[in-house]
Design a protein around this motif. Structure first.
Motif, PDB file in Angstrom:
ATOM      1  N   THR A 106      -7.570   9.963   6.089  1.00 38.35           N
ATOM      2  CA  THR A 106      -6.818  10.767   5.124  1.00 38.35           C
ATOM      3  C   THR A 106      -5.580  11.331   5.795  1.00 38.35           C
ATOM      4  N   ASN A 107      -4.676  11.862   4.985  1.00 39.50           N
ATOM      5  CA  ASN A 107      -3.489  12.502   5.531  1.00 39.50           C
ATOM      6  C   ASN A 107      -3.850  13.684   6.425  1.00 39.50           C
ATOM      7  N   SER A 136       2.402   5.223   9.948  1.00 44.18           N
ATOM      8  CA  SER A 136       2.722   5.043   8.531  1.00 44.18           C
ATOM      9  C   SER A 136       2.966   3.579   8.190  1.00 44.18           C
ATOM     10  N   GLY A 140       0.557   1.301   5.827  1.00 44.96           N
ATOM     11  CA  GLY A 140       1.199   0.741   4.640  1.00 44.96           C
ATOM     12  C   GLY A 140       1.074  -0.761   4.537  1.00 44.96           C
ATOM     13  N   ARG A 143      -2.895  -0.885   3.431  1.00 41.57           N
ATOM     14  CA  ARG A 143      -3.357  -0.069   2.306  1.00 41.57           C
ATOM     15  C   ARG A 143      -2.169   0.293   1.429  1.00 41.57           C
ATOM     16  N   GLU A 144      -1.881  -0.581   0.491  1.00 42.07           N
ATOM     17  CA  GLU A 144      -0.727  -0.390  -0.380  1.00 42.07           C
ATOM     18  C   GLU A 144      -0.874   0.862  -1.235  1.00 42.07           C
ATOM     19  N   ASP A 145      -2.111   1.275  -1.471  1.00 38.59           N
ATOM     20  CA  ASP A 145      -2.368   2.424  -2.336  1.00 38.59           C
ATOM     21  C   ASP A 145      -2.262   3.757  -1.597  1.00 38.59           C
ATOM     22  N   PHE A 146      -2.115   3.719  -0.280  1.00 37.94           N
ATOM     23  CA  PHE A 146      -2.131   4.961   0.512  1.00 37.94           C
ATOM     24  C   PHE A 146      -0.774   5.658   0.439  1.00 37.94           C
ATOM     25  N   HIS A 147      -0.792   6.915   0.019  1.00 34.83           N
ATOM     26  CA  HIS A 147       0.441   7.716  -0.044  1.00 34.83           C
ATOM     27  C   HIS A 147       0.533   8.568   1.220  1.00 34.83           C
ATOM     28  N   TYR A 148       1.328   8.108   2.165  1.00 31.47           N
ATOM     29  CA  TYR A 148       1.431   8.768   3.473  1.00 31.47           C
ATOM     30  C   TYR A 148       2.270  10.041   3.348  1.00 31.47           C
ATOM     31  N   LYS A 149       1.683  11.160   3.755  1.00 28.43           N
ATOM     32  CA  LYS A 149       2.406  12.429   3.660  1.00 28.43           C
ATOM     33  C   LYS A 149       1.904  13.395   4.720  1.00 28.43           C
TER      34      LYS A 149
END
Length: 350
Positions: A106-107, A136, A140, A143-149
């Motif tokens: 997770t982030n 990141s 990416g 995991r195309e669905d992962f929103h890196y933040k």
């Protein structure tokens, strides 16, 4: 969500990411295709697949595997020095995080790991940014669905020392007759980088036109060997005009083959020994480029041409040097004003 495109047949088609497979040791993104008579139906099927996709290929990968796959996918595309830097990050940092499966990361996990690395190794903001950027990109890729933040530390201001003309003169006098003398000349007078100097050959000079072509650089590879490659960026490939005075200095040692036989690390070590021997205030060999930039700024050369000569694609370094010269001028103004005020107060007391 993926958008459907109309096919020549009149049907609509959507392609969505499914999983990643390895082909010849390199990752390949696999997509599923959904075709339907209407756009809405095709997009619905794609959305349903994304929710119900139970494939475990990517989930079985650890972050370490993902980093390895990403680096391998860029080998031969990015410069050897960049690849070497990526592997150094992988070997040195985030060891615990690298054992985790991508599906579980997770982030918050990433943020905590970055914070721990910064505290444990007292890392600079730039290093943390580099580590985060690699993580990141690797995530990416799989995991195309992962929103890196994540939140990165603010960029630290490097308050470097800008060499003076007297500093350059002292160094040139001290290194007369040595290879380092030539390296200092090329860095201070032309603004060349260490790698560019080490890759320079005498045939790159056009003595009639009074120019030199900069079209290669020496970099350190992952195998700890020095390799000559193309410039760091398109802007690094340039032709520079050289002055009569610099030509006279270079003609004293003009030969064939490489201008400098040392590698970039050897130049830096020799330069620091020269700095200690002369007793000058500490600065890096790379700061000779900043000296060259400051000369152009003092002569009012427009940024467009200054950037071209330096081999940069942006004005970032010029802004940094400009800020430094402005601070120096501001200190001079402050000193003059303080002296005026002290004189005024002295007269008033009398």
């Amino acid at each position: 969500m993926a958008t459907a495109k109309r096919l020549p047949s009149g049907n609509w088609q959507v392609k969505v990411y499914s999983h990643t497979e390895y082909v010849d040791g390199k990752p390949k993104r696999i997509r599923e295709s959904f075709t339907a008579p209407t756009k809405a139906e095709a997009e619905y099927q794609a959305a349903l697949f994304k929710r119900q996709n139970k494939r475990k290929n990517t989930c079985d990968l650890s972050l370490g595997d993902a980093l390895e796959g990403y680096i391998n996918s860029k080998d031969g595309i990015l410069s050897p020095s960049t690849i070497r830097g990526y592997y150094q990050i992988k070997r040195t940092y985030l060891q615990n995080l690298q054992t985790m499966q991508l599906s579980r990361i997770t982030n918050l996990d990433i943020q905590i790991a970055l914070n721990q690395e910064k505290k444990a190794h007292n890392l600079s903001a730039k290093t943390i940014k580099n580590i985060s950027g690699l993580v990141s990109a690797a995530i990416g890729l799989y995991r195309e669905d992962f929103h890196y933040k994540v939140t990165l530390p603010e960029k630290e201001r490097y308050d470097y020392y800008l060499p003076t003309q007297n500093d350059i003169s002292v160094l040139l006098a001290h290194t007369e007759g040595k290879e380092l003398h030539t390296a200092i000349l090329l860095a201070a007078c032309l603004g060349l980088r260490r790698g560019e100097i080490c890759a320079l050959e005498w045939r790159d000079f056009d003595w009639k036109q009074k120019t030199v072509r900069i079209n290669k650089a020496v970099v350190l590879t992952e195998e700890d060997t020095w390799k000559t490659k193309n410039p760091k960026s398109y802007a690094g490939n340039r032709v520079l005009s050289i002055s009569d005075g610099l030509i006279r200095e270079l003609e004293k040692i003009k030969s064939t083959g490489k201008v400098i036989t040392a590698n970039p690390t050897q130049i830096s070590h020799r330069f620091q020994r020269a700095m200690r021997a002369t007793g000058l205030e500490h600065f890096r060999f790379h700061d000779l480029r900043h000296f060259n930039a400051s000369l152009m700024m003092s002569e009012g050369i427009p940024d467009k041409y200054a950037v071209e000569r330096m081999g940069h694609s942006t004005t970032a370094i010029l802004k940094s040097v400009y800020q430094h010269t402005e601070n120096k001028k501001r200190n001079e103004v402050n000193a003059v004003m303080n002296q005026c005020i002290d004189s005024l107060l002295s007269v008033a007391k009398n």
